[in-house]
Design a protein around this motif. Structure first.
Motif, PDB file in Angstrom:
ATOM      1  N   PHE A  17       5.885   4.581   2.442  1.00 38.64           N
ATOM      2  CA  PHE A  17       5.581   6.005   2.354  1.00 38.64           C
ATOM      3  C   PHE A  17       6.572   6.716   1.433  1.00 38.64           C
ATOM      4  CE2 PHE A  17       3.163   4.885   6.030  1.00 38.64           C
ATOM      5  CZ  PHE A  17       2.130   5.810   6.086  1.00 38.64           C
ATOM      6  N   TYR A  18       6.018   7.538   0.564  1.00 42.66           N
ATOM      7  CA  TYR A  18       6.814   8.338  -0.372  1.00 42.66           C
ATOM      8  C   TYR A  18       6.108   9.683  -0.576  1.00 42.66           C
ATOM      9  CZ  TYR A  18       8.872   3.839  -1.795  1.00 42.66           C
ATOM     10  OH  TYR A  18       9.501   2.623  -1.809  1.00 42.66           O
ATOM     11  N   PRO A  19       6.813  10.681  -1.113  1.00 44.57           N
ATOM     12  CA  PRO A  19       6.092  11.844  -1.647  1.00 44.57           C
ATOM     13  C   PRO A  19       5.103  11.366  -2.709  1.00 44.57           C
ATOM     14  CG  PRO A  19       8.447  12.270  -1.543  1.00 44.57           C
ATOM     15  CD  PRO A  19       8.272  10.810  -1.248  1.00 44.57           C
ATOM     16  N   TYR A  20       3.963  12.070  -2.837  1.00 46.65           N
ATOM     17  CA  TYR A  20       2.890  11.517  -3.665  1.00 46.65           C
ATOM     18  C   TYR A  20       3.319  11.253  -5.114  1.00 46.65           C
ATOM     19  CZ  TYR A  20      -1.299  10.424  -6.057  1.00 46.65           C
ATOM     20  OH  TYR A  20      -2.210   9.764  -6.842  1.00 46.65           O
ATOM     21  N   ALA A  21       4.040  12.171  -5.718  1.00 47.18           N
ATOM     22  CA  ALA A  21       4.426  11.992  -7.122  1.00 47.18           C
ATOM     23  C   ALA A  21       5.270  10.727  -7.297  1.00 47.18           C
ATOM     24  CB  ALA A  21       5.184  13.216  -7.630  1.00 47.18           C
ATOM     25  N   ASP A  80      -0.339   9.341   8.310  1.00 45.29           N
ATOM     26  CA  ASP A  80       0.760  10.108   8.913  1.00 45.29           C
ATOM     27  C   ASP A  80       2.016   9.250   8.894  1.00 45.29           C
ATOM     28  OD1 ASP A  80       2.560  11.484  10.595  1.00 45.29           O
ATOM     29  OD2 ASP A  80       0.902  12.420  11.665  1.00 45.29           O
ATOM     30  N   GLU A  81       2.979   9.672   8.089  1.00 45.95           N
ATOM     31  CA  GLU A  81       4.215   8.900   7.955  1.00 45.95           C
ATOM     32  C   GLU A  81       4.976   8.821   9.272  1.00 45.95           C
ATOM     33  OE1 GLU A  81       8.226   8.703   5.139  1.00 45.95           O
ATOM     34  OE2 GLU A  81       6.869  10.427   4.998  1.00 45.95           O
ATOM     35  N   LYS A  82       4.888   9.869  10.093  1.00 44.87           N
ATOM     36  CA  LYS A  82       5.664   9.911  11.331  1.00 44.87           C
ATOM     37  C   LYS A  82       5.128   8.914  12.359  1.00 44.87           C
ATOM     38  CE  LYS A  82       6.672  14.808  10.554  1.00 44.87           C
ATOM     39  NZ  LYS A  82       6.429  16.201  11.026  1.00 44.87           N
ATOM     40  N   THR A  83       3.810   8.845  12.491  1.00 47.63           N
ATOM     41  CA  THR A  83       3.209   7.973  13.505  1.00 47.63           C
ATOM     42  C   THR A  83       2.804   6.617  12.937  1.00 47.63           C
ATOM     43  OG1 THR A  83       0.962   8.786  13.075  1.00 47.63           O
ATOM     44  CG2 THR A  83       2.302   9.990  14.700  1.00 47.63           C
ATOM     45  N   LYS A  84       2.838   6.497  11.594  1.00 46.90           N
ATOM     46  CA  LYS A  84       2.365   5.282  10.909  1.00 46.90           C
ATOM     47  C   LYS A  84       0.922   4.961  11.326  1.00 46.90           C
ATOM     48  CE  LYS A  84       6.246   4.501   8.717  1.00 46.90           C
ATOM     49  NZ  LYS A  84       6.981   5.701   9.116  1.00 46.90           N
ATOM     50  N   ASP A  85       0.136   6.020  11.431  1.00 40.81           N
ATOM     51  CA  ASP A  85      -1.263   5.862  11.829  1.00 40.81           C
ATOM     52  C   ASP A  85      -2.110   6.834  11.020  1.00 40.81           C
ATOM     53  OD1 ASP A  85      -3.452   4.898  13.149  1.00 40.81           O
ATOM     54  OD2 ASP A  85      -3.010   5.850  15.073  1.00 40.81           O
ATOM     55  N   GLY A  86      -3.407   6.733  11.168  1.00 37.39           N
ATOM     56  CA  GLY A  86      -4.312   7.607  10.450  1.00 37.39           C
ATOM     57  C   GLY A  86      -5.582   6.868  10.061  1.00 37.39           C
ATOM     58  N   ILE A 107       0.859  -1.186   0.000  1.00 38.75           N
ATOM     59  CA  ILE A 107       0.000   0.000   0.000  1.00 38.75           C
ATOM     60  C   ILE A 107       0.893   1.233   0.000  1.00 38.75           C
ATOM     61  CG2 ILE A 107      -1.779   1.301   1.209  1.00 38.75           C
ATOM     62  CD1 ILE A 107      -2.662  -1.269   2.545  1.00 38.75           C
ATOM     63  N   GLY A 108       0.664   2.129  -0.940  1.00 35.94           N
ATOM     64  CA  GLY A 108       1.435   3.357  -1.007  1.00 35.94           C
ATOM     65  C   GLY A 108       0.805   4.449  -0.160  1.00 35.94           C
ATOM     66  N   GLY A 109       1.572   4.980   0.771  1.00 40.00           N
ATOM     67  CA  GLY A 109       1.107   6.074   1.615  1.00 40.00           C
ATOM     68  C   GLY A 109       1.962   7.316   1.423  1.00 40.00           C
ATOM     69  N   TYR A 110       1.442   8.441   1.871  1.00 35.45           N
ATOM     70  CA  TYR A 110       2.156   9.717   1.811  1.00 35.45           C
ATOM     71  C   TYR A 110       1.681  10.576   2.965  1.00 35.45           C
ATOM     72  CZ  TYR A 110      -2.180  10.544  -0.790  1.00 35.45           C
ATOM     73  OH  TYR A 110      -3.498  10.573  -1.182  1.00 35.45           O
ATOM     74  N   GLN A 111       2.395  11.655   3.238  1.00 38.57           N
ATOM     75  CA  GLN A 111       2.060  12.496   4.388  1.00 38.57           C
ATOM     76  C   GLN A 111       0.752  13.228   4.116  1.00 38.57           C
ATOM     77  OE1 GLN A 111       3.365  12.244   7.156  1.00 38.57           O
ATOM     78  NE2 GLN A 111       2.707  14.001   8.338  1.00 38.57           N
TER      79      GLN A 111
END
Length: 247
Positions: free
Chosen positions: A68-72, A41-47, A31-35
């Protein structure tokens, strides 16, 4: 004897076919995530999206791995097939991409708004916009109703990697407005009192969001849809997202 062997052979064949059908998902699904707090939330790995996928995992028994990556960058990896799923996406954002992806049933609706400093605001919603307005957007995000305006360069698009960077540009009067998810802005404003001087303006998009699935994993969609349906029926999704809504 022949009948026994035939029955045994068919039984073994059925087991082999069943195992073959599950081989493609023996490894974790990426799964691709981003801030994008409060959704990811990349810092807490939650959301909210991460909690949603935990509930879906419990219903499907799939194993998910978040990266987690920048969206682009994430979008490019999805095109390459290295990211299998993107949570909270809309078909409208992906129509013109090399790999638009396939989509599950929607599970939530979001609104994007403009945010501005009171001494900078100008009404810009409309295809006949002219002038030198500069609009901040996250790199890789799509805003379909403004594609024509942006293409004509009636508005200058300023891109950064996340919403916090854009809001800082706005605070420092480097740009005129920011396009941002309403809940993301409200969350960031709670975390950073400096953003209280900013104001929400026009709605620039309303979208039903779903899970974007790479075409190589199209067989996931019926299973994911069933899980989403169950989580809607038992109230899990409503309770999850209601906790983050403003009073």
């Amino acid at each position: 004897m022949f009948k026994f062997l035939t029955a045994s052979f068919l039984h073994v064949l059925a087991i082999c076919l069943s195992l073959a059908g599950s081989v493609s998902h023996a490894q974790p699904l990426i799964i691709g995530g981003y801030q994008y707090p409060p959704f990811m939330d990349e810092k807490t790995k939650d959301g909210l999206y991460i909690q949603l996928m935990k509930s879906i995992q419990a219903h499907t028994k799939f194993e998910f791995k978040w990266v987690f990556y920048p969206y682009a960058r994430l979008d490019h990896l999805f095109h390459q097939g290295k990211v299998h799923l993107e949570i909270g996406s809309s078909p409208a954002w992906n129509i013109n991409k090399p790999t638009p992806g396939l989509f599950t049933d929607s599970f939530y609706a979001i609104e994007d708004v403009t945010v501005y400093a009171s001494n900078q605001y100008q009404h810009i919603v409309g295809k006949n916009t002219k002038g030198s307005q500069s609009i901040g957007v996250v790199r890789g995000y799509q805003y379909p109703i403004f594609d024509q305006v942006l293409a004509q360069q009636a508005i200058k698009k300023v891109e950064r990697s996340d919403e916090d960077e854009l809001l800082q540009l706005l605070i420092n009067e480097r740009i005129h407005q920011v396009f941002i998810n309403q809940q993301v802005f409200e969350y960031l404003r709670q975390q950073n009192p400096e953003y209280n001087q900013l104001t929400m303006g026009d709605v620039v998009g309303h979208y039903d969001v779903a899970i974007r699935v790479h075409p190589d994993h199209a067989d996931l969609i019926p299973i994911l849809n069933q899980a989403i349906k169950q989580l809607k029926v038992d109230g899990t999704i409503e309770r999850l997202f209601k906790r983050n809504q403003q009073p």
